[in-house]
Design an enzyme around this catalytic site. Structure first.
Site, PDB file in Angstrom:
ATOM      1  N   LYS A  10      66.112 -35.926  -0.654  1.00 40.40           N
ATOM      2  CA  LYS A  10      65.217 -35.042  -0.490  1.00 40.40           C
ATOM      3  C   LYS A  10      64.890 -33.945  -0.617  1.00 40.40           C
ATOM      4  O   LYS A  10      66.155 -33.054  -1.029  1.00 40.40           O
ATOM      5  CB  LYS A  10      65.011 -35.503   0.847  1.00 40.40           C
ATOM      6  CG  LYS A  10      65.428 -36.863   1.544  1.00 40.40           C
ATOM      7  CD  LYS A  10      65.361 -37.270   2.851  1.00 40.40           C
ATOM      8  CE  LYS A  10      65.406 -39.007   3.194  1.00 40.40           C
ATOM      9  NZ  LYS A  10      64.441 -38.900   4.624  1.00 40.40           N
ATOM     10  N   TYR A  50      56.131 -45.052   2.359  1.00 42.29           N
ATOM     11  CA  TYR A  50      57.122 -44.814   4.335  1.00 42.29           C
ATOM     12  C   TYR A  50      56.228 -45.434   4.369  1.00 42.29           C
ATOM     13  O   TYR A  50      55.971 -45.443   5.757  1.00 42.29           O
ATOM     14  CB  TYR A  50      57.390 -43.268   4.506  1.00 42.29           C
ATOM     15  CG  TYR A  50      58.254 -42.449   4.213  1.00 42.29           C
ATOM     16  CD1 TYR A  50      59.240 -43.833   3.901  1.00 42.29           C
ATOM     17  CD2 TYR A  50      58.465 -41.938   2.856  1.00 42.29           C
ATOM     18  CE1 TYR A  50      61.442 -43.206   4.425  1.00 42.29           C
ATOM     19  CE2 TYR A  50      60.099 -41.157   2.328  1.00 42.29           C
ATOM     20  CZ  TYR A  50      60.691 -42.222   3.184  1.00 42.29           C
ATOM     21  OH  TYR A  50      62.303 -41.136   2.885  1.00 42.29           O
ATOM     22  N   ASN A 113      66.571 -34.079   6.558  1.00 42.88           N
ATOM     23  CA  ASN A 113      67.420 -35.244   6.669  1.00 42.88           C
ATOM     24  C   ASN A 113      68.382 -35.327   5.217  1.00 42.88           C
ATOM     25  O   ASN A 113      69.360 -35.892   5.529  1.00 42.88           O
ATOM     26  CB  ASN A 113      67.677 -36.202   8.049  1.00 42.88           C
ATOM     27  CG  ASN A 113      67.069 -37.223   7.118  1.00 42.88           C
ATOM     28  OD1 ASN A 113      66.322 -36.773   6.504  1.00 42.88           O
ATOM     29  ND2 ASN A 113      67.583 -38.190   7.879  1.00 42.88           N
ATOM     30  N   HIS A 116      67.941 -39.863   2.152  1.00 39.20           N
ATOM     31  CA  HIS A 116      67.626 -41.576   1.783  1.00 39.20           C
ATOM     32  C   HIS A 116      68.665 -42.512   1.694  1.00 39.20           C
ATOM     33  O   HIS A 116      69.163 -42.378   0.590  1.00 39.20           O
ATOM     34  CB  HIS A 116      66.765 -41.555   1.443  1.00 39.20           C
ATOM     35  CG  HIS A 116      65.937 -42.684   1.718  1.00 39.20           C
ATOM     36  ND1 HIS A 116      65.544 -44.513   2.759  1.00 39.20           N
ATOM     37  CD2 HIS A 116      66.176 -43.960   0.747  1.00 39.20           C
ATOM     38  CE1 HIS A 116      65.280 -44.888   2.631  1.00 39.20           C
ATOM     39  NE2 HIS A 116      65.457 -45.462   2.001  1.00 39.20           N
ATOM     40  N   GLU A 127      62.816 -50.571  -2.229  1.00 36.99           N
ATOM     41  CA  GLU A 127      63.274 -49.527  -3.196  1.00 36.99           C
ATOM     42  C   GLU A 127      63.553 -49.541  -4.148  1.00 36.99           C
ATOM     43  O   GLU A 127      63.162 -48.383  -4.486  1.00 36.99           O
ATOM     44  CB  GLU A 127      63.761 -49.160  -2.003  1.00 36.99           C
ATOM     45  CG  GLU A 127      63.221 -48.815  -0.461  1.00 36.99           C
ATOM     46  CD  GLU A 127      63.804 -48.232   0.532  1.00 36.99           C
ATOM     47  OE1 GLU A 127      63.692 -48.337   2.244  1.00 36.99           O
ATOM     48  OE2 GLU A 127      65.586 -47.965   0.178  1.00 36.99           O
TER      49      GLU A 127
HETATM   50  P1  CMP Z   1      65.427 -42.059   7.040  1.00 42.51           P
HETATM   51  O1  CMP Z   1      65.981 -42.982   7.127  1.00 42.51           O
HETATM   52  O2  CMP Z   1      65.249 -41.850   5.036  1.00 42.51           O
HETATM   53  O3  CMP Z   1      63.178 -42.954   6.316  1.00 42.51           O
HETATM   54  C1  CMP Z   1      62.506 -42.307   7.633  1.00 42.51           C
HETATM   55  C2  CMP Z   1      62.395 -41.005   8.149  1.00 42.51           C
HETATM   56  O4  CMP Z   1      61.734 -40.486   9.076  1.00 42.51           O
HETATM   57  C3  CMP Z   1      63.789 -40.495   8.025  1.00 42.51           C
HETATM   58  O5  CMP Z   1      64.720 -40.441   6.917  1.00 42.51           O
HETATM   59  C4  CMP Z   1      63.435 -39.343   8.793  1.00 42.51           C
HETATM   60  O6  CMP Z   1      63.441 -37.999   7.483  1.00 42.51           O
HETATM   61  C5  CMP Z   1      62.193 -39.392   9.409  1.00 42.51           C
HETATM   62  N1  CMP Z   1      62.579 -39.404  10.654  1.00 42.51           N
HETATM   63  C6  CMP Z   1      62.672 -40.470  11.288  1.00 42.51           C
HETATM   64  N2  CMP Z   1      62.434 -40.572  12.697  1.00 42.51           N
HETATM   65  C7  CMP Z   1      62.161 -39.040  12.883  1.00 42.51           C
HETATM   66  C8  CMP Z   1      61.696 -38.524  13.814  1.00 42.51           C
HETATM   67  N3  CMP Z   1      61.628 -38.674  15.524  1.00 42.51           N
HETATM   68  N4  CMP Z   1      61.486 -37.449  13.676  1.00 42.51           N
HETATM   69  C9  CMP Z   1      60.560 -37.212  12.126  1.00 42.51           C
HETATM   70  N5  CMP Z   1      60.727 -37.891  11.240  1.00 42.51           N
HETATM   71  C10 CMP Z   1      61.638 -38.667  11.428  1.00 42.51           C
END
Ligand code: CMP
Length: 138
Positions: A10, A50, A113, A116, A127
């Site tokens: 990311k 998304y 984070n 993905h 995806e």
């Molecule tokens: P990912 O699992 O790659 O795909 C969905 C994304 O949404 C996740 O990573 C985070 O980057 C984001 N995400 C999930 N939960 C939250 C949250 N509570 N607050 C902000 N971002 C979130």
């Protein structure tokens, strides 16, 4: 069961210069990279990717984040790839991620984070096809 999963490094990890370190961990964990590209998502493309999270309160923030800098998209191959890769990256929230996981090492928060990983074989296919044509998947 497919032996492929899909990943994106990311924008936060890209900005901090972690692409090489993350790819090394993926490589050393035995995943074969079968497709890869670095691209800058438009807000509209990030929103499309998304779409499943459209109703969530963090959707706007997520779209803005994912389109603020380049991502590295890749398709990875390994036995039981989806589950094995989710173990390698750790929990969505880095505060809950196990030691040694990519998110524990490189992620700052639940929203930023670092990486993905697809959550099912079906989503891995969807995806991967979002980013790569059939000609680009070997
Ligand atoms: P990912 O699992 O790659 O795909 C969905 C994304 O949404 C996740 O990573 C985070 O980057 C984001 N995400 C999930 N939960 C939250 C949250 N509570 N607050 C902000 N971002 C979130």
């Amino acid at each position: 069961m497919t032996n492929r999963t899909f990943t994106m490094i990311k924008p936060d990890a890209t900005e901090k210069g972690h692409i090489g370190a993350i790819l090394k961990i993926i490589d050393e964990a035995g995943f074969r990279i079968v497709a890869m590209k670095i691209i800058l998502l438009s807000a509209s493309k990030a929103g499309e990717f998304y779409e499943v999270h459209k109703e969530r309160p963090f959707y706007g923030e997520l779209v803005e984040f994912m389109s603020r800098g380049p991502i590295t998209a890749a398709i990875l191959e390994k036995d039981n790839a989806v589950d094995e890769f989710r173990k390698l990256i750790g929990a969505t929230n880095p505060a809950q991620a196990a030691d040694g996981t990519i998110r524990k090492l490189f992620a700052a928060s639940i929203s930023e984070n670092a990486i993905h990983g697809s959550d099912s074989d079906e989503n891995a296919r969807i995806e991967g096809d979002f980013f790569f044509s059939k000609l680009e998947q070997f």
